[in-house]
Design a protein around this motif. Structure first.
Motif, short mmCIF file in Angstrom:
data_model
loop_
_atom_site.label_atom_id
_atom_site.label_comp_id
_atom_site.label_asym_id
_atom_site.label_seq_id
_atom_site.Cartn_x
_atom_site.Cartn_y
_atom_site.Cartn_z
N MET A 1 -3.32 -12.32 1.73
CA MET A 1 -2.77 -11.07 1.83
C MET A 1 -2.41 -10.86 0.18
N THR A 2 -2.41 -9.78 -0.13
CA THR A 2 -2.12 -9.31 -1.36
C THR A 2 -1.20 -7.88 -1.50
N TRP A 3 -0.11 -7.92 -2.37
CA TRP A 3 0.76 -6.91 -2.15
C TRP A 3 -0.15 -5.47 -2.71
N ARG A 4 -0.78 -5.55 -3.71
CA ARG A 4 -1.62 -4.13 -4.18
C ARG A 4 -2.79 -3.82 -3.01
N LYS A 5 -3.23 -4.80 -2.36
CA LYS A 5 -4.40 -4.32 -1.59
C LYS A 5 -4.02 -4.42 -0.24
N GLN A 6 -3.06 -4.93 0.21
CA GLN A 6 -2.67 -4.77 1.95
C GLN A 6 -1.12 -4.32 2.20
N VAL A 7 -0.37 -5.07 1.66
CA VAL A 7 1.04 -4.77 1.88
C VAL A 7 1.49 -3.19 1.28
N LEU A 8 1.13 -2.99 0.09
CA LEU A 8 1.70 -1.54 -0.42
C LEU A 8 1.06 -0.59 0.09
N PRO A 9 -0.41 -0.53 0.49
CA PRO A 9 -0.91 0.57 1.11
C PRO A 9 -0.35 0.99 2.64
N VAL A 10 0.02 -0.09 3.48
CA VAL A 10 0.51 0.03 4.64
C VAL A 10 2.11 0.61 4.31
N MET A 11 2.60 -0.02 3.29
CA MET A 11 3.81 0.72 3.10
C MET A 11 3.85 2.22 2.61
N GLY A 12 2.87 2.40 2.02
CA GLY A 12 2.69 3.75 1.54
C GLY A 12 2.31 4.95 2.75
N LEU A 13 1.76 4.25 3.80
CA LEU A 13 1.24 5.02 5.26
C LEU A 13 2.50 5.49 5.67
N TYR A 14 3.58 4.63 5.68
CA TYR A 14 4.88 5.00 6.36
C TYR A 14 5.64 6.00 5.42
N LEU A 15 5.28 6.10 4.17
CA LEU A 15 6.00 7.06 3.35
C LEU A 15 5.02 8.36 2.99
N GLY A 16 3.78 8.55 4.05
CA GLY A 16 3.07 9.71 3.92
C GLY A 16 1.78 9.80 2.79
N ILE A 17 1.76 8.47 2.31
CA ILE A 17 0.73 8.42 1.23
C ILE A 17 -0.40 7.74 1.61
N LYS A 18 -1.46 8.45 1.69
CA LYS A 18 -2.56 7.88 2.46
C LYS A 18 -3.79 7.61 1.63
N TYR A 19 -3.74 7.88 0.24
CA TYR A 19 -5.11 7.41 -0.64
C TYR A 19 -4.86 5.83 -0.92
N GLN A 20 -6.17 5.43 -1.21
CA GLN A 20 -6.29 4.04 -1.58
C GLN A 20 -6.18 3.01 -0.41
N VAL A 21 -6.28 3.65 1.21
CA VAL A 21 -6.17 2.86 1.91
C VAL A 21 -7.45 2.61 2.64
N PRO A 22 -7.54 1.21 2.69
CA PRO A 22 -8.95 0.53 3.17
C PRO A 22 -8.91 1.04 4.82
N ASP A 23 -10.24 1.39 5.41
CA ASP A 23 -10.50 1.50 6.51
C ASP A 23 -9.92 0.32 7.43
N SER A 24 -10.02 -0.95 7.06
CA SER A 24 -9.65 -1.85 7.75
C SER A 24 -8.00 -1.91 8.19
N ILE A 25 -7.37 -1.50 7.14
CA ILE A 25 -6.05 -1.21 7.36
C ILE A 25 -5.52 -0.17 8.36
N LEU A 26 -6.39 0.96 8.02
CA LEU A 26 -6.34 2.09 8.98
C LEU A 26 -6.57 1.60 10.35
N TYR A 27 -7.44 0.99 10.71
CA TYR A 27 -7.74 0.49 11.96
C TYR A 27 -6.70 -0.45 12.52
N LEU A 28 -6.23 -1.35 11.77
CA LEU A 28 -5.19 -2.16 12.50
C LEU A 28 -3.76 -1.41 12.61
#
Length: 70
Positions: A1-28
């Motif tokens: 797991m990496t901060w830039r590719k996995q942790v921060l995109p999920v954190m961004g979702l909870y702040l309403g930031i939806k760009y650069q979010v891989p489909d696999s994370i959206l699915y999870l």
């Protein structure tokens, strides 16, 4: 797991930031999508500061724990 590719995109979702979010994370996170804000709650400059902070402070590798058995 990496901060830039996995942790921060999920954190961004909870702040309403939806760009650069891989489909696999959206699915999870699909069970939680109803709880996410419809619009960003912080601006892109603040989000970039958060990214820079975590990426600069995160270690390259986590230490491997020692086996607790004697």
């Amino acid at each position: 797991m990496t901060w830039r590719k996995q942790v921060l995109p999920v954190m961004g979702l909870y702040l309403g930031i939806k760009y650069q979010v891989p489909d696999s994370i959206l699915y999870l996170q699909s069970d939680n999508l109803a709880y996410l804000p419809q619009a960003s709650v912080i601006d892109s400059v603040a989000w970039q500061h958060i990214i820079n902070y975590y990426v600069s402070k995160a270690p390259e590798h986590l230490p491997v724990p020692k086996d607790p058995r004697p």
